[in-house]
Design a protein around this motif. Structure first.
Motif, PDB file in Angstrom:
ATOM      1  N   ALA A   1       0.550  -1.155   0.102  1.00  0.00           N
ATOM      2  CA  ALA A   1       0.228   0.275  -0.209  1.00  0.00           C
ATOM      3  C   ALA A   1       0.693   1.189   0.355  1.00  0.00           C
ATOM      4  CB  ALA A   1      -0.970   0.007   1.094  1.00  0.00           C
ATOM      5  N   GLY A   2       2.466   1.271   0.382  1.00  0.00           N
ATOM      6  CA  GLY A   2       3.299   1.845   0.135  1.00  0.00           C
ATOM      7  C   GLY A   2       3.335   2.867  -0.770  1.00  0.00           C
ATOM      8  N   SER A   3       3.969   1.590  -1.693  1.00  0.00           N
ATOM      9  CA  SER A   3       4.033   1.404  -3.446  1.00  0.00           C
ATOM     10  C   SER A   3       2.523   1.942  -4.420  1.00  0.00           C
ATOM     11  CB  SER A   3       4.419   0.467  -4.211  1.00  0.00           C
ATOM     12  OG  SER A   3       5.273   0.053  -3.502  1.00  0.00           O
ATOM     13  N   HIS A   4       1.214   1.689  -3.749  1.00  0.00           N
ATOM     14  CA  HIS A   4       0.659   2.445  -4.340  1.00  0.00           C
ATOM     15  C   HIS A   4       0.158   3.740  -3.621  1.00  0.00           C
ATOM     16  CE1 HIS A   4      -3.466   2.111  -5.829  1.00  0.00           C
ATOM     17  NE2 HIS A   4      -4.228   2.662  -4.618  1.00  0.00           N
ATOM     18  N   THR A   5       0.121   3.589  -2.738  1.00  0.00           N
ATOM     19  CA  THR A   5       0.536   5.351  -2.154  1.00  0.00           C
ATOM     20  C   THR A   5       1.061   6.370  -2.799  1.00  0.00           C
ATOM     21  OG1 THR A   5       0.266   5.496   0.354  1.00  0.00           O
ATOM     22  CG2 THR A   5       1.640   6.973   0.188  1.00  0.00           C
ATOM     23  N   VAL A   6       2.431   5.985  -3.721  1.00  0.00           N
ATOM     24  CA  VAL A   6       2.974   6.678  -4.187  1.00  0.00           C
ATOM     25  C   VAL A   6       2.721   7.227  -5.857  1.00  0.00           C
ATOM     26  CG1 VAL A   6       5.389   6.377  -5.475  1.00  0.00           C
ATOM     27  CG2 VAL A   6       5.328   6.485  -3.007  1.00  0.00           C
ATOM     28  N   LEU A   7       2.092   5.906  -6.699  1.00  0.00           N
ATOM     29  CA  LEU A   7       1.867   5.809  -7.489  1.00  0.00           C
ATOM     30  C   LEU A   7       0.548   6.628  -7.172  1.00  0.00           C
ATOM     31  CD1 LEU A   7       1.106   4.888 -10.231  1.00  0.00           C
ATOM     32  CD2 LEU A   7      -0.047   3.138  -9.320  1.00  0.00           C
ATOM     33  N   MET A   8      -0.466   6.856  -6.272  1.00  0.00           N
ATOM     34  CA  MET A   8      -1.636   7.292  -6.402  1.00  0.00           C
ATOM     35  C   MET A   8      -1.388   8.916  -6.555  1.00  0.00           C
ATOM     36  SD  MET A   8      -3.954   5.795  -7.152  1.00  0.00           S
ATOM     37  CE  MET A   8      -5.468   6.741  -7.618  1.00  0.00           C
ATOM     38  N   SER A   9      -0.199   9.326  -6.117  1.00  0.00           N
ATOM     39  CA  SER A   9       0.054  10.458  -5.237  1.00  0.00           C
ATOM     40  C   SER A   9       0.163  11.362  -6.572  1.00  0.00           C
ATOM     41  CB  SER A   9       1.192  11.157  -4.377  1.00  0.00           C
ATOM     42  OG  SER A   9       0.730  10.415  -3.156  1.00  0.00           O
ATOM     43  N   ALA A  10       0.935  10.486  -7.284  1.00  0.00           N
ATOM     44  CA  ALA A  10       1.655  10.827  -8.853  1.00  0.00           C
ATOM     45  C   ALA A  10       0.776  11.219 -10.168  1.00  0.00           C
ATOM     46  CB  ALA A  10       2.765   9.969  -9.240  1.00  0.00           C
ATOM     47  N   VAL A  11      -0.213  10.695  -9.846  1.00  0.00           N
ATOM     48  CA  VAL A  11      -1.343  10.814 -11.128  1.00  0.00           C
ATOM     49  C   VAL A  11      -2.670  11.388 -10.438  1.00  0.00           C
ATOM     50  CG1 VAL A  11      -0.344   7.733 -12.058  1.00  0.00           C
ATOM     51  CG2 VAL A  11      -2.437   8.125 -10.345  1.00  0.00           C
ATOM     52  N   ASP A  12      -2.623  11.455  -8.903  1.00  0.00           N
ATOM     53  CA  ASP A  12      -4.076  12.366  -9.056  1.00  0.00           C
ATOM     54  C   ASP A  12      -3.202  13.550  -8.030  1.00  0.00           C
ATOM     55  OD1 ASP A  12      -6.183  13.250  -7.266  1.00  0.00           O
ATOM     56  OD2 ASP A  12      -6.806  10.747  -8.077  1.00  0.00           O
ATOM     57  N   ASP A  13      -3.757  14.662  -8.371  1.00  0.00           N
ATOM     58  CA  ASP A  13      -3.657  15.936  -8.912  1.00  0.00           C
ATOM     59  C   ASP A  13      -4.586  16.156  -7.050  1.00  0.00           C
ATOM     60  OD1 ASP A  13      -1.347  15.837 -10.091  1.00  0.00           O
ATOM     61  OD2 ASP A  13      -2.506  17.425 -11.670  1.00  0.00           O
ATOM     62  N   ARG A  14      -5.744  15.290  -6.466  1.00  0.00           N
ATOM     63  CA  ARG A  14      -6.187  16.014  -5.303  1.00  0.00           C
ATOM     64  C   ARG A  14      -5.372  15.830  -4.173  1.00  0.00           C
ATOM     65  NH1 ARG A  14     -11.727  13.410  -7.003  1.00  0.00           N
ATOM     66  NH2 ARG A  14     -10.230  11.206  -7.472  1.00  0.00           N
ATOM     67  N   ILE A  15      -4.566  14.947  -4.509  1.00  0.00           N
ATOM     68  CA  ILE A  15      -3.934  14.072  -3.359  1.00  0.00           C
ATOM     69  C   ILE A  15      -2.273  15.388  -2.830  1.00  0.00           C
ATOM     70  CG2 ILE A  15      -2.489  12.631  -1.950  1.00  0.00           C
ATOM     71  CD1 ILE A  15      -3.064  10.174  -3.903  1.00  0.00           C
ATOM     72  N   THR A  16      -2.749  16.013  -1.949  1.00  0.00           N
ATOM     73  CA  THR A  16      -1.517  17.260  -1.598  1.00  0.00           C
ATOM     74  C   THR A  16      -0.359  16.591  -0.350  1.00  0.00           C
ATOM     75  OG1 THR A  16      -3.122  17.969   0.051  1.00  0.00           O
ATOM     76  CG2 THR A  16      -3.270  18.996  -2.013  1.00  0.00           C
ATOM     77  N   VAL A  17      -0.784  15.537   0.098  1.00  0.00           N
ATOM     78  CA  VAL A  17       0.662  15.057   0.862  1.00  0.00           C
ATOM     79  C   VAL A  17       0.497  13.841   1.223  1.00  0.00           C
ATOM     80  CG1 VAL A  17       0.565  17.125   3.039  1.00  0.00           C
ATOM     81  CG2 VAL A  17      -0.961  15.153   3.426  1.00  0.00           C
ATOM     82  N   SER A  18       1.489  12.829   0.896  1.00  0.00           N
ATOM     83  CA  SER A  18       1.402  11.495   1.040  1.00  0.00           C
ATOM     84  C   SER A  18       2.227  11.172   1.727  1.00  0.00           C
ATOM     85  CB  SER A  18       1.581  10.915  -0.112  1.00  0.00           C
ATOM     86  OG  SER A  18       2.987  11.653  -1.371  1.00  0.00           O
ATOM     87  N   ALA A  19       2.284   9.793   2.668  1.00  0.00           N
ATOM     88  CA  ALA A  19       3.116   9.115   3.783  1.00  0.00           C
ATOM     89  C   ALA A  19       3.640   7.731   3.037  1.00  0.00           C
ATOM     90  CB  ALA A  19       2.706   9.437   5.167  1.00  0.00           C
ATOM     91  N   PRO A  20       4.514   6.875   2.657  1.00  0.00           N
ATOM     92  CA  PRO A  20       4.301   6.131   2.466  1.00  0.00           C
ATOM     93  C   PRO A  20       5.282   5.152   3.340  1.00  0.00           C
ATOM     94  CG  PRO A  20       5.920   7.143   0.833  1.00  0.00           C
ATOM     95  CD  PRO A  20       5.072   7.576   1.122  1.00  0.00           C
ATOM     96  N   VAL A  21       5.148   3.997   3.618  1.00  0.00           N
ATOM     97  CA  VAL A  21       6.092   3.761   4.666  1.00  0.00           C
ATOM     98  C   VAL A  21       6.346   2.676   4.159  1.00  0.00           C
ATOM     99  CG1 VAL A  21       5.105   2.822   7.490  1.00  0.00           C
ATOM    100  CG2 VAL A  21       4.416   4.531   6.608  1.00  0.00           C
ATOM    101  N   VAL A  22       7.340   1.806   4.535  1.00  0.00           N
ATOM    102  CA  VAL A  22       7.937   1.201   4.549  1.00  0.00           C
ATOM    103  C   VAL A  22       7.916   0.553   2.839  1.00  0.00           C
ATOM    104  CG1 VAL A  22       8.515   0.439   7.004  1.00  0.00           C
ATOM    105  CG2 VAL A  22       7.041  -0.815   5.391  1.00  0.00           C
ATOM    106  N   ALA A  23       8.228   1.047   1.733  1.00  0.00           N
ATOM    107  CA  ALA A  23       7.806   0.970   0.922  1.00  0.00           C
ATOM    108  C   ALA A  23       9.251   0.817  -0.827  1.00  0.00           C
ATOM    109  CB  ALA A  23       6.893   1.248   0.590  1.00  0.00           C
ATOM    110  N   ILE A  24       9.313   2.355  -0.504  1.00  0.00           N
ATOM    111  CA  ILE A  24      10.154   2.670  -1.649  1.00  0.00           C
ATOM    112  C   ILE A  24      11.384   2.743  -1.537  1.00  0.00           C
ATOM    113  CG2 ILE A  24      10.280   5.704  -3.107  1.00  0.00           C
ATOM    114  CD1 ILE A  24       6.914   3.768  -2.378  1.00  0.00           C
TER     115      ILE A  24
END
Length: 453
Positions: A278-301
């Protein structure tokens, strides 16, 4: 020599010629390597059964490492040293050596040197990511309303379960945590669940989402595709099919559509956090969806790990822009604030040494180097434990203007799993229109994408 022994000797000799490509059983070759180099190689019998090494004797080299590489690489196998032994496993396309991962990130980074060049790079990557996910254009959303269970009230927060139809007959399921009292507009935080056991029902997941709600945010905890309650419709094995990556991304988009339609949702304060897959997913969604303004991928990247599940790397997103990696995709969030939580027990063990400085450089193009941070826990492993949660609470409180003091986990009630089901303990409330099985999903997906085209 008896006739039978003479025949066996001739047969053995005949097998070791170019006519038979000097072929030997892999198990025999591994035993010989153990003897020659004085090592032990562990393996599952299924890995070596009915596998042969062509030109086996010709592949030996003076060193063990070179010999193993020569013999195993053509078979898409590899070994990893573990406590004095070598363990045989399938080739993992998503797992690179540290040096190779760093070199690849350096190659990628050499393409831009300022904010203008970086923005040009992003302009290439973003549409390509959506095309690789087969989400350009997006399929039409079903007109149905979310299915919502009654609220359960606790100390400072409430919980209700929600199912959202993201394609005809396909549901994404989760639990919505809200503050007990809502005044004005409040932030929204997506919490996709990773690959740990017990899915979103785990205590650490409940602690995190309830704490974020107590702090003053809407926190939505939800299952990945064919994971958790989604298994009422699909087999767990379906999660490891490439389309899972696409369905998960579509699910997050649909969830955000719904949450941001709520009258009390602040569309300018939108976060996402998830651990592991879900950390990988967090990064992907933050990259493609401009509505997301803060992100915190955990033990992933990591620059040397691309995601060990097809739901992270099954679609060809990493082929974009003459190849990219997860760290560059994380950089696409810039200049929006981002926290990376890493540890010493997985592929994030060296985050502070190379990957984090790269992200600081990208954020520095915008004069925002301080808005990307890394909390590294060298003595911890691959989980979403209390220290990792505290790092997320600190980050979200800072950038989403939340009440950090309210994140008191001692005041949180850990619910029993059945309380968190949308469709009942046995799925008895699953709509009659729900599809079942991956074959039906493929049909629905094909129809939905053909319609948009």
């Amino acid at each position: 020599m008896s006739c039978s022994l003479f025949f066996y000797a001739r047969l053995t000799y005949a097998q070791q010629t170019s006519d038979s490509a000097y072929r030997k059983p892999l198990k025999t070759v591994l035993a010989d390597i153990e003897h020659k180099f004085g090592v032990q190689i562990r393996y599952n019998e299924k890995l070596v059964a009915n596998r042969y090494v062509p030109y086996a004797d010709w592949r030996y080299r003076p060193t063990l490492e070179a010999t193993l590489d020569n013999i195993l690489s053509p078979l898409d196998l590899k070994v990893k040293k573990d406590k004095g032994m070598y363990k045989l496993s399938e080739y993992e396309y998503y797992r690179w050596s540290v040096s190779d991962g760093w070199a690849e990130l350096d190659r990628i980074a050499a393409q831009y040197h300022n904010v203008q060049e970086w923005e040009q790079r992003k302009a290439v990557l973003k549409p390509c990511l959506m095309e690789a996910l087969q989400l350009s254009p997006l399929p039409t959303a079903p007109a149905s309303r979310p299915i919502i269970t009654p609220e359960r009230k606790y100390d400072g927060y409430t919980v209700s379960n929600i199912a959202i139809e993201i394609l005809p007959g396909v549901y994404i399921n989760g639990s919505l945590y809200k503050p007990s009292r809502i005044k004005g507009k409040i932030p929204v935080i997506l919490n996709p669940d990773g690959h740990w056991q017990q899915q979103r029902y785990r205590p650490d997941c409940q602690y995190r989402c309830a704490a974020l709600a107590r702090m003053g945010a809407i926190a939505f905890s939800y299952d990945l595709f064919a994971w958790g309650e989604s298994q009422l419709q699909f087999e767990e094995a379906d999660h490891r099919k490439s389309l899972a990556m696409t369905i998960q991304a579509l699910g997050s988009i649909r969830i955000l559509d719904y949450l941001l339609s709520l009258k009390y949702a602040d569309t300018t304060r939108v976060g996402i956090t998830g651990g592991s897959g879900a950390g990988s997913h967090t990064v992907l969604m933050s990259a493609v969806d401009d509505r997301i303004t803060v992100s915190a991928p955990v033990v992933a990247i990591s620059s040397y790990f691309y995601g060990g599940c097809p739901c992270e790397s099954g679609m060809p997103i990493h082929a974009c822009g003459n190849r990219t990696d997860n760290v560059e995709i994380a950089a696409m969030s810039a200049p929006h604030p981002q926290l990376l939580v890493s540890d010493g027990g997985d592929w994030t063990d060296k985050t502070p040494e190379h990957d984090y400085p790269y992200l600081q450089k990208i954020y520095g193009y915008y004069g925002k180097a301080a808005d990307v941070s890394n909390v590294h826990l060298p003595k911890e492993g691959h989980d979403f434990g209390i220290n990792k949660r505290n790092a997320v609470y600190d980050f979200m409180a800072k950038y989403l203007a939340l009440n950090r003091a309210a994140a008191d986990e001692s005041k949180i009630t850990i619910e029993k799993t059945p309380a968190m089901y949308v469709f009942g303990e046995k799925g008895e409330q699953l709509p009659a229109t729900a599809i079942h099985g991956f074959a039906q999903l493929e049909e629905v997906w094909k129809a939905a994408t053909n319609k948009t085209k």
